[in-house]
Design a protein around this motif. Structure first.
Motif, PDB file in Angstrom:
ATOM      1  N   HIS A   6      45.341  30.436  45.545  1.00  0.00           N
ATOM      2  CA  HIS A   6      45.927  31.654  44.986  1.00  0.00           C
ATOM      3  C   HIS A   6      44.885  32.474  44.232  1.00  0.00           C
ATOM      4  CE1 HIS A   6      49.960  29.839  45.638  1.00  0.00           C
ATOM      5  NE2 HIS A   6      49.367  28.726  45.224  1.00  0.00           N
ATOM      6  N   LYS A   7      45.012  33.809  44.329  1.00  0.00           N
ATOM      7  CA  LYS A   7      44.245  34.728  43.514  1.00  0.00           C
ATOM      8  C   LYS A   7      45.205  35.734  42.891  1.00  0.00           C
ATOM      9  CE  LYS A   7      39.744  34.641  45.833  1.00  0.00           C
ATOM     10  NZ  LYS A   7      38.703  35.468  46.502  1.00  0.00           N
ATOM     11  N   PHE A   8      45.143  35.864  41.565  1.00  0.00           N
ATOM     12  CA  PHE A   8      45.986  36.814  40.851  1.00  0.00           C
ATOM     13  C   PHE A   8      45.076  37.845  40.200  1.00  0.00           C
ATOM     14  CE2 PHE A   8      47.844  32.581  40.791  1.00  0.00           C
ATOM     15  CZ  PHE A   8      49.124  32.798  41.267  1.00  0.00           C
ATOM     16  N   GLY A   9      45.270  39.117  40.546  1.00  0.00           N
ATOM     17  CA  GLY A   9      44.397  40.161  40.036  1.00  0.00           C
ATOM     18  C   GLY A   9      45.144  41.248  39.294  1.00  0.00           C
ATOM     19  N   ALA A  10      44.486  41.812  38.266  1.00  0.00           N
ATOM     20  CA  ALA A  10      45.033  42.953  37.534  1.00  0.00           C
ATOM     21  C   ALA A  10      43.865  43.842  37.128  1.00  0.00           C
ATOM     22  CB  ALA A  10      45.811  42.499  36.307  1.00  0.00           C
ATOM     23  N   GLY A  11      44.039  45.157  37.270  1.00  0.00           N
ATOM     24  CA  GLY A  11      42.950  46.072  36.961  1.00  0.00           C
ATOM     25  C   GLY A  11      43.431  47.364  36.352  1.00  0.00           C
ATOM     26  N   TYR A  12      42.519  48.026  35.642  1.00  0.00           N
ATOM     27  CA  TYR A  12      42.818  49.322  35.032  1.00  0.00           C
ATOM     28  C   TYR A  12      41.604  50.230  35.198  1.00  0.00           C
ATOM     29  CZ  TYR A  12      44.019  52.878  31.565  1.00  0.00           C
ATOM     30  OH  TYR A  12      44.310  54.073  30.941  1.00  0.00           O
ATOM     31  N   MET A  13      41.840  51.493  35.560  1.00  0.00           N
ATOM     32  CA  MET A  13      40.770  52.473  35.734  1.00  0.00           C
ATOM     33  C   MET A  13      41.191  53.782  35.075  1.00  0.00           C
ATOM     34  SD  MET A  13      38.844  53.629  39.265  1.00  0.00           S
ATOM     35  CE  MET A  13      40.303  54.325  40.095  1.00  0.00           C
ATOM     36  N   GLN A  14      40.271  54.388  34.307  1.00  0.00           N
ATOM     37  CA  GLN A  14      40.578  55.636  33.613  1.00  0.00           C
ATOM     38  C   GLN A  14      39.468  56.644  33.823  1.00  0.00           C
ATOM     39  OE1 GLN A  14      42.104  55.319  29.677  1.00  0.00           O
ATOM     40  NE2 GLN A  14      41.606  57.418  29.109  1.00  0.00           N
ATOM     41  N   LEU A  15      39.846  57.853  34.245  1.00  0.00           N
ATOM     42  CA  LEU A  15      38.915  58.957  34.429  1.00  0.00           C
ATOM     43  C   LEU A  15      39.059  59.923  33.269  1.00  0.00           C
ATOM     44  CD1 LEU A  15      39.321  57.760  37.364  1.00  0.00           C
ATOM     45  CD2 LEU A  15      38.698  60.025  38.186  1.00  0.00           C
ATOM     46  N   THR A  16      37.936  60.314  32.678  1.00  0.00           N
ATOM     47  CA  THR A  16      37.932  61.320  31.624  1.00  0.00           C
ATOM     48  C   THR A  16      36.946  62.417  32.019  1.00  0.00           C
ATOM     49  OG1 THR A  16      36.244  60.090  30.393  1.00  0.00           O
ATOM     50  CG2 THR A  16      38.545  59.676  29.808  1.00  0.00           C
ATOM     51  N   GLY A  17      37.041  63.546  31.335  1.00  0.00           N
ATOM     52  CA  GLY A  17      36.224  64.707  31.678  1.00  0.00           C
ATOM     53  C   GLY A  17      37.069  65.765  32.359  1.00  0.00           C
ATOM     54  N   LYS A  18      36.419  66.852  32.760  1.00  0.00           N
ATOM     55  CA  LYS A  18      37.150  68.005  33.283  1.00  0.00           C
ATOM     56  C   LYS A  18      37.428  67.935  34.781  1.00  0.00           C
ATOM     57  CE  LYS A  18      35.136  71.035  29.748  1.00  0.00           C
ATOM     58  NZ  LYS A  18      34.291  72.237  29.501  1.00  0.00           N
ATOM     59  N   THR A  19      36.735  67.040  35.503  1.00  0.00           N
ATOM     60  CA  THR A  19      36.897  66.998  36.964  1.00  0.00           C
ATOM     61  C   THR A  19      37.176  65.573  37.427  1.00  0.00           C
ATOM     62  OG1 THR A  19      34.577  66.529  37.524  1.00  0.00           O
ATOM     63  CG2 THR A  19      35.164  68.839  37.113  1.00  0.00           C
ATOM     64  N   GLY A  20      37.429  65.444  38.737  1.00  0.00           N
ATOM     65  CA  GLY A  20      37.511  64.128  39.339  1.00  0.00           C
ATOM     66  C   GLY A  20      36.112  63.556  39.524  1.00  0.00           C
ATOM     67  N   MET A  21      36.027  62.353  40.124  1.00  0.00           N
ATOM     68  CA  MET A  21      34.721  61.725  40.339  1.00  0.00           C
ATOM     69  C   MET A  21      34.177  62.091  41.705  1.00  0.00           C
ATOM     70  SD  MET A  21      33.560  57.716  40.239  1.00  0.00           S
ATOM     71  CE  MET A  21      33.449  57.445  42.011  1.00  0.00           C
ATOM     72  N   GLU A  29      42.918  61.048  35.794  1.00  0.00           N
ATOM     73  CA  GLU A  29      43.830  60.008  36.277  1.00  0.00           C
ATOM     74  C   GLU A  29      43.615  58.669  35.575  1.00  0.00           C
ATOM     75  OE1 GLU A  29      45.744  58.355  40.450  1.00  0.00           O
ATOM     76  OE2 GLU A  29      44.034  59.735  40.489  1.00  0.00           O
ATOM     77  N   ARG A  30      44.735  58.001  35.279  1.00  0.00           N
ATOM     78  CA  ARG A  30      44.737  56.633  34.780  1.00  0.00           C
ATOM     79  C   ARG A  30      45.510  55.795  35.796  1.00  0.00           C
ATOM     80  NH1 ARG A  30      47.486  58.295  29.134  1.00  0.00           N
ATOM     81  NH2 ARG A  30      49.150  58.469  30.687  1.00  0.00           N
ATOM     82  N   SER A  31      44.919  54.711  36.248  1.00  0.00           N
ATOM     83  CA  SER A  31      45.600  53.887  37.248  1.00  0.00           C
ATOM     84  C   SER A  31      45.506  52.415  36.877  1.00  0.00           C
ATOM     85  CB  SER A  31      45.009  54.114  38.645  1.00  0.00           C
ATOM     86  OG  SER A  31      43.655  53.715  38.702  1.00  0.00           O
ATOM     87  N   TRP A  32      46.523  51.694  37.254  1.00  0.00           N
ATOM     88  CA  TRP A  32      46.533  50.248  37.072  1.00  0.00           C
ATOM     89  C   TRP A  32      46.988  49.604  38.373  1.00  0.00           C
ATOM     90  CZ3 TRP A  32      51.213  47.805  37.748  1.00  0.00           C
ATOM     91  CH2 TRP A  32      52.362  48.611  37.648  1.00  0.00           C
TER      92      TRP A  32
END
Length: 423
Positions: free
Chosen positions: A285-300, A325-328
């Motif tokens: 088994h593999k259990f994963g959890a992640g969080y990503m947050q973008l800041t600034g005026k534009t996308g990446m 965008e903030r994603s989990w």
């Protein structure tokens, strides 16, 4: 014509024969394989849309010929890659999957397409310089292998391995060959949802950086890249894998800092992207959890035609890189070898993004989400040993306007791959 395409593959077989007059290691250390790939892509759009579906079926052949190196302090070698894609099913109404090229005016997909890439290489001690057709798999330039045929670059790429535990990478690229194309083009910025001026082009992408194994469990990474006149990017990261209780915990941190380069012809670029993915492995088994947050005026920003190597890599319909965008995500993987079925694996994932700013495509506080399921199997024995089957299904939804690049869809991809080792 198919015969014309086959000539490109046949031409590759001549490359290594040249080495017989050079040195024994050039020939004796050479190897070749043929990847036979059958690919079905079916993306059905939901609700009102100008194109109800992007659906194609194609057969691909990837011939890889890699020589050894001549003897001496400097060893010289030559690699070749022959690519052939054949249309099995498509139409102007369903083109645009990335499997087949199509006419920009009529949208008629090609019946077949082919190309030949050559790479000269030089080895000194443990380091290697490549010039010609290049594939880089780095956080700042990841050549996409996600369709029928691989995407490549033209340029020079140095991998320097003279320091213990440290590998340095440096490169200069001037053209990109897209995965559904046979010619080299100037480079531009990926601009889904109109994030940047995708028409702005550049003929110089430079990068330098490397990986350092701080310990057997911890690896540090740093890269700097510049797409001349468009954007610059710095990547910082680490991967740590250590025992925890009855299993092990993998921690994957990635930080991208991007801004405009030179004249900034792609428009304003102002983005920081910080993300952490934690994966706990316990037996099968593999259990994963992640969080990503973008800041600034534009996308990446990232190179058009490549894949952004962020923690949402592998999602099918969106990369979750919109402004603010903030994603989990949560993810579960299982290896069925524990149940006596070696070669069979499964994956479930859910990704949710919010706080998205798209003033021209719906406003503020927008959201998107994707559910993924994947099953893969590799044949373990018999005459077709290592034949692989991969089935992926995704359900993507957002509340953007109908003009957005990413629209609600249900997606199915089926790959059947077989690698035939020629020698």
């Amino acid at each position: 014509m198919l015969k014309t395409s086959l000539r490109a593959l046949s031409a590759c077989t001549c490359v290594l024969s040249i080495g017989q007059g050079w040195a024994s290691d050039f020939v004796e250390d050479s190897h070749a394989d043929l990847v036979i790939r059958n690919y079905y892509f079916d993306r059905n759009y939901i609700n009102a849309t100008h194109q109800p579906a992007a659906r194609e079926w194609a057969q691909g052949f990837i011939l890889n010929l890699r020589s050894g190196f001549t003897e001496g302090p400097l060893g010289f070698g030559l690699d070749a890659q022959g690519l052939l894609g054949v249309r099995l099913d498509s139409s102007p109404a369903r083109a645009g999957t990335g499997l087949l090229p199509y006419n920009a005016t009529t949208r008629e997909p090609a019946n077949e397409y082919s190309e030949l890439g050559l790479t000269a290489k030089v080895r000194a001690s443990r380091s290697e310089l490549q010039v010609g057709t290049i594939s880089t798999f780095l956080p700042i330039a990841f050549a996409s292998p996600a369709r029928l045929l691989p995407q490549t670059f033209r340029g020079a790429y140095l991998q320097y391995r003279e320091f213990e535990r440290l590998t340095l990478h440096a490169g200069w690229l001037d053209r990109i060959n897209l995965r559904d194309s046979t010619d080299y083009q100037k480079m531009s910025v990926g601009s889904p949802n109109g994030r940047f001026n995708g028409a702005a082009e550049s003929d110089r992408f430079m990068f330098i950086g490397g990986n350092y194994a701080w310990s057997p469990r911890l690896t540090l990474t740093y890269y700097h890249a510049e797409l001349d006149g468009l954007y610059r990017k710095d990547h910082y990261g680490f991967v740590d894998n250590r025992p925890l209780g009855p299993g092990s915990l993998n921690s994957d941190f990635r930080l991208f800092i991007t801004g405009e380069d030179g004249a900034g012809r792609a428009g304003p670029v102002d983005n920081n992207n910080a993300a952490l993915m934690l994966t706990y492995t316990l037996g099968a088994h593999k259990f994963g959890a992640g969080y990503m947050q973008l800041t600034g005026k534009t996308g990446m920003p990232y190179l058009f035609g490549t894949e952004p190597l962020v923690i949402t890599e592998g999602t099918l319909s969106s990369e979750f890189l919109n402004p603010k965008e903030r994603s989990w995500q949560v993810r579960y993987d299982y290896n069925f070898a524990a149940m006596g079925i070696p070669g069979l694996k499964g994956m479930l994932r859910y990704v949710s993004g919010d706080n998205i700013e798209l003033p021209r495509l719906g406003g503020s506080n927008l959201s998107e989400s994707e559910k993924d399921i994947e099953v893969s199997y590799i044949l373990q024995s018999g005459p077709l040993k290592n034949l692989s089957l991969r089935l992926r299904n995704a359900w993507y939804r957002n509340d953007f306007s109908a003009q957005a690049s990413h629209r609600d869809d249900n997606e199915l991809r089926v790959n059947v791959d077989y690698t035939w080792k020629l020698w």
